[in-house]
Design a protein around this motif. Structure first.
Motif, PDB file in Angstrom:
ATOM      1  N   THR A 172      -4.933   8.627   2.660  1.00 39.53           N
ATOM      2  CA  THR A 172      -4.018   8.291   3.738  1.00 39.53           C
ATOM      3  C   THR A 172      -3.140   9.506   3.984  1.00 39.53           C
ATOM      4  OG1 THR A 172      -2.269   6.748   4.432  1.00 39.53           O
ATOM      5  CG2 THR A 172      -2.356   7.312   2.104  1.00 39.53           C
TER       6      THR A 172
ATOM      7  N   LEU B  66       0.803  -1.215   0.000  1.00 42.03           N
ATOM      8  CA  LEU B  66       0.000   0.000   0.000  1.00 42.03           C
ATOM      9  C   LEU B  66       0.840   1.271   0.000  1.00 42.03           C
ATOM     10  CD1 LEU B  66      -2.750  -0.869   2.661  1.00 42.03           C
ATOM     11  CD2 LEU B  66      -2.828  -1.205   0.172  1.00 42.03           C
ATOM     12  N   HIS B  67       2.096   1.161   0.408  1.00 41.39           N
ATOM     13  CA  HIS B  67       2.919   2.361   0.583  1.00 41.39           C
ATOM     14  C   HIS B  67       4.219   2.194  -0.192  1.00 41.39           C
ATOM     15  CE1 HIS B  67       3.821   5.931   3.340  1.00 41.39           C
ATOM     16  NE2 HIS B  67       4.913   5.796   2.593  1.00 41.39           N
TER      17      HIS B  67
ATOM     18  N   THR C 241       0.302  -3.271   8.101  1.00 42.54           N
ATOM     19  CA  THR C 241       0.591  -3.751   6.755  1.00 42.54           C
ATOM     20  C   THR C 241       2.082  -3.590   6.508  1.00 42.54           C
ATOM     21  OG1 THR C 241       0.247  -1.608   5.632  1.00 42.54           O
ATOM     22  CG2 THR C 241      -1.698  -2.987   6.021  1.00 42.54           C
TER      23      THR C 241
ATOM     24  N   ASN D 232       5.263  -2.858   3.908  1.00 44.43           N
ATOM     25  CA  ASN D 232       5.480  -2.075   2.688  1.00 44.43           C
ATOM     26  C   ASN D 232       6.958  -1.795   2.465  1.00 44.43           C
ATOM     27  OD1 ASN D 232       2.464  -1.162   2.155  1.00 44.43           O
ATOM     28  ND2 ASN D 232       2.854  -0.920   4.340  1.00 44.43           N
TER      29      ASN D 232
ATOM     30  N   ALA E 218      -3.606  -5.608   4.296  1.00 47.58           N
ATOM     31  CA  ALA E 218      -3.421  -4.601   3.252  1.00 47.58           C
ATOM     32  C   ALA E 218      -4.597  -4.594   2.290  1.00 47.58           C
ATOM     33  CB  ALA E 218      -2.116  -4.855   2.505  1.00 47.58           C
TER      34      ALA E 218
ATOM     35  N   ARG F 190      -6.268   5.809   6.538  1.00 44.50           N
ATOM     36  CA  ARG F 190      -5.070   5.019   6.850  1.00 44.50           C
ATOM     37  C   ARG F 190      -3.976   5.977   7.293  1.00 44.50           C
ATOM     38  NH1 ARG F 190      -5.081   2.072   1.218  1.00 44.50           N
ATOM     39  NH2 ARG F 190      -3.079   3.156   1.018  1.00 44.50           N
TER      40      ARG F 190
ATOM     41  N   GLU G 180       0.562   1.748   7.552  1.00 45.80           N
ATOM     42  CA  GLU G 180       1.386   1.377   6.406  1.00 45.80           C
ATOM     43  C   GLU G 180       2.854   1.379   6.845  1.00 45.80           C
ATOM     44  OE1 GLU G 180      -1.669   4.070   3.676  1.00 45.80           O
ATOM     45  OE2 GLU G 180       0.455   4.603   3.872  1.00 45.80           O
TER      46      GLU G 180
END
Length: 365
Positions: free
Chosen positions: A206, A19-20, A294, A296, A332, A229, A263
């Motif tokens: 986010t 996600l990041h 999550t 990343n 995620a 987020r 993240e």
């Protein structure tokens, strides 16, 4: 009995979700060299291997401001249509080769205007490159779904214009919004107008918070700006005085109980001084406390990393199991900025079967 380790090839084959990850932090070193030569931009070295090492060394300064400064050279080669098309397409292909099945790529269009492109042209060009990469990856049997997050730079004054872009392109591949850049001294509430506009237009976002600044940054991002987020969020542990006991403060409890995704980017957090080691990185304790963490990469070139490497580090240095890796992957996808039916399909049809196919034992790398 100690859980068996998972070898690198098995990790690479596992379905992953990120996600990041920043577009301008994930270029191939050889691409930076070739594009820099084409536009006449000087580099610290023109040897791709040496350039990758230069990035990694510079990023390990423990200083977020210096870490961000390494982007000078990648951004220099992303000012033309040709540069954006190539870097966006390669971005997707590199993720697909690493087993990523879903990704959200973020970048700031306002940083890519020096070659004469407009904000809208930057977004259109990146989307074209991403689409080409997704088509090639699918043809090669490694499909990956990539959505775009447009970033406003928190130190500048174009955040509302970038939010307008996110609204305009939400049906053309843009799935959300973010603010990036130096966190300390540039609170998210400075851009409240942009966030209120996004909420009115039903565009999720986010916010980078809790990396270089602490709980006030996270609180503002959530309770004032309305983020769904949090980018990084490492400093949420400031509201958990005793991680072992798991007693949460009110903000930490809000983050956990409302299932707000964090993240987290272990290698990057070490490089910027937001964490001290992989073994002691808060992602493990927060996972065990039930936070929706999550995993990343943040910037694959700058941090010298991949999703496979991040997983491997947690397996080897923090004792993570396949079940832990599955948990953060599902986390995620549950928090991805795409429709529910797409998220559910990726979890049920791709991620869970991918983990179910793991052998019961795997040799140590």
């Amino acid at each position: 009995m100690t859980a068996p380790r998972i070898d690198t090839d098995t990790l690479r084959a596992l379905p992953k979700a990120v996600l990041h990850d920043h577009l301008d932090g994930g270029l191939r070193p050889e691409t930076v060299v070739e594009l820099a030569d084409a536009v006449g931009h000087p580099l610290p070295t023109t040897d791709p291997g040496e350039l990758a090492a230069w990035y990694y060394e510079a990023a390990n300064s423990g200083d977020l401001v210096r870490y961000i400064a390494t982007f000078e050279h990648t951004l220099a080669v992303m000012q033309t249509r040709e540069g954006l098309l190539r870097t966006a397409e390669e971005y997707v292909l590199d993720l697909a080769a690493d087993g990523v099945v879903y990704a959200e790529v973020r970048y700031a269009p306002e940083l890519m205007l020096r070659g004469g492109l407009t904000l809208a042209e930057v977004v259109e060009t990146v989307q074209e490159g991403l689409a080409a990469g997704m088509a090639k990856a699918a043809a090669e049997g490694t499909p990956v779904r990539v959505g775009t997050l447009l970033c406003g730079m928190r130190m500048f004054d174009r955040t509302r214009a970038t939010a307008d872009l996110a609204v305009a392109f939400r049906d053309a591949g843009v799935v959300g919004f973010d603010i990036a850049g130096a966190e300390d001294g540039f609170p998210p509430a400075d851009h409240l107008d942009a966030f209120e506009h996004l909420r009115r237009e039903n565009v999720p976002f986010t916010i980078h918070a809790g990396e270089a600044h602490g709980l006030p940054s996270i609180h503002q991002a959530l309770q004032v700006c309305g983020a769904q987020r949090i980018g990084h969020g490492v400093r949420i542990t400031d509201d958990i005085p005793d991680l072992a006991a798991g007693k949460l403060g009110r903000l930490a409890g809000w983050v956990r109980d409302r299932r707000i995704a964090l993240e987290m980017c272990p290698t990057s957090n070490l490089q910027t001084g937001a964490a001290t080691s992989i073994a002691e990185h808060p992602i493990t304790a927060l996972k065990d406390l039930g936070f929706r963490v999550t995993l990343n990469t943040d910037n694959r070139l700058v941090s010298g990393t991949t999703m496979t490497r991040e997983m491997s580090l947690l397996v080897e240095e923090a004792g993570w199991t396949a079940a832990d890796l599955r948990t953060v992957t599902v986390n995620a996808l549950k928090s991805a900025f795409i429709p529910y039916d797409e998220r559910r399909a990726l979890i049920e049809d791709v991620v869970l079967p991918g983990y179910a196919a793991l052998p019961r034992t795997s040799p140590r790398t």
